[in-house]
Design an enzyme around this catalytic site. Structure first.
Site, PDB file in Angstrom:
ATOM      1  N   GLU A 118     -20.494  33.785 -72.234  1.00  0.00           N
ATOM      2  CA  GLU A 118     -21.616  34.738 -72.264  1.00  0.00           C
ATOM      3  C   GLU A 118     -21.931  35.319 -70.891  1.00  0.00           C
ATOM      4  OE1 GLU A 118     -21.787  31.559 -73.012  1.00  0.00           O
ATOM      5  OE2 GLU A 118     -23.441  30.616 -71.938  1.00  0.00           O
ATOM      6  N   ASP A 129     -18.053  34.128 -80.554  1.00  0.00           N
ATOM      7  CA  ASP A 129     -19.033  33.123 -80.963  1.00  0.00           C
ATOM      8  C   ASP A 129     -18.258  32.101 -81.785  1.00  0.00           C
ATOM      9  OD1 ASP A 129     -20.874  31.631 -82.427  1.00  0.00           O
ATOM     10  OD2 ASP A 129     -21.663  33.341 -83.546  1.00  0.00           O
ATOM     11  N   GLN A 151     -22.073  25.662 -78.565  1.00  0.00           N
ATOM     12  CA  GLN A 151     -21.903  27.048 -78.098  1.00  0.00           C
ATOM     13  C   GLN A 151     -22.662  28.067 -78.942  1.00  0.00           C
ATOM     14  OE1 GLN A 151     -19.705  29.722 -79.379  1.00  0.00           O
ATOM     15  NE2 GLN A 151     -19.299  30.941 -77.574  1.00  0.00           N
ATOM     16  N   GLU A 152     -22.467  28.048 -80.264  1.00  0.00           N
ATOM     17  CA  GLU A 152     -23.095  29.078 -81.101  1.00  0.00           C
ATOM     18  C   GLU A 152     -24.615  29.003 -81.079  1.00  0.00           C
ATOM     19  OE1 GLU A 152     -22.533  29.088 -85.555  1.00  0.00           O
ATOM     20  OE2 GLU A 152     -22.416  31.251 -85.194  1.00  0.00           O
ATOM     21  N   GLU A 153     -25.125  27.796 -81.184  1.00  0.00           N
ATOM     22  CA  GLU A 153     -26.582  27.652 -81.222  1.00  0.00           C
ATOM     23  C   GLU A 153     -27.218  28.125 -79.907  1.00  0.00           C
ATOM     24  OE1 GLU A 153     -24.515  25.188 -82.215  1.00  0.00           O
ATOM     25  OE2 GLU A 153     -25.051  24.665 -84.293  1.00  0.00           O
ATOM     26  N   TYR A 194     -25.891  21.542 -71.768  1.00  0.00           N
ATOM     27  CA  TYR A 194     -25.164  21.744 -73.014  1.00  0.00           C
ATOM     28  C   TYR A 194     -25.518  20.602 -73.940  1.00  0.00           C
ATOM     29  CZ  TYR A 194     -21.049  22.832 -75.941  1.00  0.00           C
ATOM     30  OH  TYR A 194     -20.216  23.187 -76.960  1.00  0.00           O
ATOM     31  N   GLY A 220     -13.207  26.368 -81.944  1.00  0.00           N
ATOM     32  CA  GLY A 220     -12.902  25.374 -82.975  1.00  0.00           C
ATOM     33  C   GLY A 220     -12.476  24.017 -82.437  1.00  0.00           C
ATOM     34  N   CYS A 221     -12.636  23.790 -81.139  1.00  0.00           N
ATOM     35  CA  CYS A 221     -12.092  22.562 -80.545  1.00  0.00           C
ATOM     36  C   CYS A 221     -13.154  21.585 -80.069  1.00  0.00           C
ATOM     37  CB  CYS A 221     -11.168  22.916 -79.388  1.00  0.00           C
ATOM     38  SG  CYS A 221      -9.820  23.962 -79.904  1.00  0.00           S
ATOM     39  N   GLY A 222     -14.388  21.808 -80.468  1.00  0.00           N
ATOM     40  CA  GLY A 222     -15.447  20.861 -80.128  1.00  0.00           C
ATOM     41  C   GLY A 222     -15.890  20.190 -81.413  1.00  0.00           C
TER      42      GLY A 222
HETATM   43  N1  AR6 Z   1     -18.343  29.220 -72.845  1.00  0.00           N
HETATM   44  C1  AR6 Z   1     -17.058  28.806 -72.901  1.00  0.00           C
HETATM   45  N2  AR6 Z   1     -16.660  27.685 -73.531  1.00  0.00           N
HETATM   46  C2  AR6 Z   1     -17.593  26.945 -74.137  1.00  0.00           C
HETATM   47  C3  AR6 Z   1     -18.961  27.303 -74.124  1.00  0.00           C
HETATM   48  C4  AR6 Z   1     -19.321  28.506 -73.447  1.00  0.00           C
HETATM   49  N3  AR6 Z   1     -20.583  28.924 -73.396  1.00  0.00           N
HETATM   50  N4  AR6 Z   1     -19.644  26.376 -74.800  1.00  0.00           N
HETATM   51  C5  AR6 Z   1     -18.745  25.468 -75.220  1.00  0.00           C
HETATM   52  N5  AR6 Z   1     -17.493  25.785 -74.825  1.00  0.00           N
HETATM   53  P1  AR6 Z   1     -18.142  24.208 -80.108  1.00  0.00           P
HETATM   54  P2  AR6 Z   1     -16.463  24.601 -82.507  1.00  0.00           P
HETATM   55  C6  AR6 Z   1     -16.247  25.061 -75.102  1.00  0.00           C
HETATM   56  O1  AR6 Z   1     -18.093  22.752 -80.373  1.00  0.00           O
HETATM   57  O2  AR6 Z   1     -15.603  23.420 -82.305  1.00  0.00           O
HETATM   58  C7  AR6 Z   1     -21.637  24.895 -84.009  1.00  0.00           C
HETATM   59  O3  AR6 Z   1     -22.555  24.052 -84.652  1.00  0.00           O
HETATM   60  C8  AR6 Z   1     -16.357  23.551 -74.994  1.00  0.00           C
HETATM   61  O4  AR6 Z   1     -15.121  23.072 -74.503  1.00  0.00           O
HETATM   62  O5  AR6 Z   1     -19.450  24.876 -80.000  1.00  0.00           O
HETATM   63  O6  AR6 Z   1     -15.815  25.879 -82.975  1.00  0.00           O
HETATM   64  C9  AR6 Z   1     -21.294  26.080 -84.877  1.00  0.00           C
HETATM   65  O7  AR6 Z   1     -22.416  26.549 -85.586  1.00  0.00           O
HETATM   66  C10 AR6 Z   1     -16.555  23.137 -76.429  1.00  0.00           C
HETATM   67  O8  AR6 Z   1     -16.146  21.809 -76.670  1.00  0.00           O
HETATM   68  O9  AR6 Z   1     -17.275  25.042 -81.195  1.00  0.00           O
HETATM   69  C11 AR6 Z   1     -20.250  25.512 -85.779  1.00  0.00           C
HETATM   70  O10 AR6 Z   1     -20.826  24.854 -86.878  1.00  0.00           O
HETATM   71  C12 AR6 Z   1     -15.683  24.109 -77.167  1.00  0.00           C
HETATM   72  O11 AR6 Z   1     -15.854  25.329 -76.440  1.00  0.00           O
HETATM   73  C13 AR6 Z   1     -19.509  24.537 -84.895  1.00  0.00           C
HETATM   74  O12 AR6 Z   1     -20.428  24.201 -83.854  1.00  0.00           O
HETATM   75  C14 AR6 Z   1     -16.022  24.295 -78.606  1.00  0.00           C
HETATM   76  O13 AR6 Z   1     -17.396  24.554 -78.774  1.00  0.00           O
HETATM   77  C15 AR6 Z   1     -18.283  25.143 -84.270  1.00  0.00           C
HETATM   78  O14 AR6 Z   1     -17.586  24.180 -83.541  1.00  0.00           O
END
Ligand code: AR6
Length: 514
Positions: free
Chosen positions: A280, A290, A307-309, A348, A423-425
């Site tokens: 962002e 997102d 991240q999304e929230e 975070y 998708g990796c968190g």
């Molecule tokens: N900028 C860059 N990388 C980031 C950032 C940022 N601002 N924030 C996190 N990361 P995650 P998901 C990296 O877990 O696995 C939500 O509840 C960081 O390495 O948010 O796709 C949604 O509503 C983190 O581990 O995404 C969905 O339900 C990785 O990005 C669900 O989470 C993944 O971030 C999506 O999960």
């Protein structure tokens, strides 16, 4: 640049070079409505003097539109001495919200919200809200915001007279509305006035939609909830002090047809990869990904805080997408143009902390939208590591990413994608695989990639080496796809080793055979 030594913070193209693409901004053309574009402001006024007045219209109480709190069909039965009597729920809401003009304690807010949500009187909790009001200072400012937000909510019939279409599965449709209209809708969400949106039953009318009324935000207090409330209150403070003057577009897009990944001859596009920065902030002006939930916004009103929230909290207008965006399907994405950033934050998840107001100075386009573009794409949530190496899942993720990245207007040069460990968190994906998938989708979409590894320096090097290799060997997207197929096949029957090693070796094998 930086010499490609180990531990470098970034690799690849210079970020400044990537930013050059931002100068050729995609031109949205004239603001126009059409069969695939609903505009909630008056177009004639907008064209004449850029005034943002609401487009007149009427409320529609049906399955294609948002059911509004002020609809004459939104009624309740009042049990009286002479049987029951149909009453307008909006009249009750008006009466109760006006009570907040001299609010002095948060218990009144709870009473008000429960008074027109009687079915949830025992279910909904407000401990987080009360705690927030106990700790936050100055109180008078807090109550001013509540009062002004209630007034804003009550302007709904004037500010949003035209029916709001639901962006349903399978639809390609855009909705453009003013930031003021969004603030009014969110004020109503805050006071939980949207009808038919509270049931958690699996077969409920809106069960395929995210929830929009803010009740979950007010209960089950935690450190996270307190920081969320601070962020949300900052938004209402800001919009009630100085209503933002611009537009925001929400575009639900569906992939037009199947992509033939195997025969895609696009070359691998350019990459800047860095362990520092966030999508962002450092990705400002780019096509910002997102990491979404199929129910956009995910746990923003509950306890989720990744991240999304965080994106939805700080760019609060994004939350309104939950009012009208049906759950995303495998071939859908939601693109939001023009949301404003209202808050600074640090940390975070559990360490997330609101750090004060943010003054957004991003320029506006011809439609008076900020040059901020966010693409909500939901990855698959994997239960075990193996699943993501099934080709049908690789295809799903490729199509999903491409649906978000695909350019929709003609331009000399398209915005680069700002992304990272999609998708990796929370969703357990493998970042090395997801990086390749996103690279392929971006390449097909003729976009460069700016990749934020979120602190992971090793990943910078690994992905950079792979990208370098792919470019040097003149890989096309299709060729890489074929190698992925082989890897997935191998993975089915035995241990296939590391994905990147496999790509390096399989290519060497291929060459030695020729
Ligand atoms: N900028 C860059 N990388 C980031 C950032 C940022 N601002 N924030 C996190 N990361 P995650 P998901 C990296 O877990 O696995 C939500 O509840 C960081 O390495 O948010 O796709 C949604 O509503 C983190 O581990 O995404 C969905 O339900 C990785 O990005 C669900 O989470 C993944 O971030 C999506 O999960």
């Amino acid at each position: 640049g930086v010499s490609p030594s180990r531990g470098a913070l970034w690799q690849g193209e210079d970020l400044a070079l990537m930013r050059r693409g931002l100068e050729h901004r995609e031109d949205p053309g004239e603001l126009q409505l059409g069969p695939r574009h609903t505009v909630l402001i008056n177009l004639l006024d907008f064209k004449k003097d850029k005034k943002l007045r609401p487009q007149p219209g009427s409320n529609l109480w049906n399955s294609d539109h948002v059911k509004m709190p002020n609809s004459t069909r939104n009624t309740f039965n009042k049990q009286g001495m002479f049987g029951s009597d149909e009453k307008l729920r909006w009249d009750l809401i008006k009466k109760k919200l006006s009570k907040l003009s001299n609010v002095t304690k948060s218990e009144t807010i709870e009473e008000v919200i429960k008074s027109y949500n009687v079915n949830y009187k025992n279910e909904w909790k407000f401990d987080a809200l009360h705690k927030y009001f106990e700790t936050e200072e100055p109180k008078c400012e807090l109550f001013r915001v509540v009062k002004a937000t209630a007034e804003l909510a009550l302007k709904l019939p004037d500010i949003c007279p035209k029916a709001i279409p639901l962006l349903k599965q399978g639809m390609s449709h855009s909705l453009t509305l003013s930031q003021e209209q969004i603030s009014c809708l969110l004020a109503n969400a805050f006071f939980c006035t949207f009808p038919h949106r509270n049931s958690t039953q699996p077969r409920a009318e809106y069960s395929n939609y995210p929830d929009i009324n803010f009740n979950r935000l007010f209960g089950e207090s935690s450190k996270r909830k307190q920081q969320k409330l601070k962020t949300i209150f900052q938004y209402f403070k800001s919009v009630t002090e100085e209503p933002p003057q611009g537009l925001v577009t929400f575009e639900r897009r569906r992939l037009a047809g199947r992509c033939d990944w195997k025969h895609c001859d696009s070359k691998i596009s350019k990459l800047h990869i860095t362990s520092k920065g966030t999508i962002e902030k450092e990705g400002k002006g780019m096509l910002q990904v997102d990491f979404a939930c199929a129910m956009v916004g995910g746990g923003v009103l509950g306890s989720g805080l990744v991240q999304e929230e965080i994106l939805f909290l700080t760019h609060t207008e994004l939350i309104v997408s939950r009012l009208f965006t049906e759950k995303l399907g495998d071939w859908d994405a939601l693109c939001i143009t023009g949301p404003q950033c209202y808050s600074e934050y640090s940390g975070y998840s559990d360490t997330y902390s609101w750090e004060g107001p943010h003054t957004d100075t991003t320029e506006r386009d011809r439609w008076m939208r900020r040059y901020t573009k966010i693409i909500a794409i939901d990855a698959i949530k994997f239960k075990n590591e193996q699943q993501q190496f099934e080709m049908r899942n690789v295809d799903r993720e490729l199509n999903k990413a491409y649906c978000g990245f695909e350019p929709r207007v003609q331009a000399q040069c398209y915005l680069p994608v700002a992304t990272g460990n999609w998708g990796c968190g929370a969703f357990n994906g493998d970042s090395k695989l997801k990086a390749l998938i996103q690279m392929m989708a971006a390449s097909k979409a003729s976009r460069d990639i700016v990749y934020f590894t979120f602190g992971n320096k090793e990943l910078v090097q690994e992905i950079w080496n792979m990208h370098n290799f792919l470019q040097k060997q003149h890989f096309t997207v299709g060729k890489l796809y074929s190698v992925l197929e082989k890897y997935c096949e191998r993975k089915r029957s035995r241990s296939a080793g590391d994905l990147y090693d496999f790509i390096y070796h399989s290519y060497a094998d291929l060459k030695s055979k020729h």
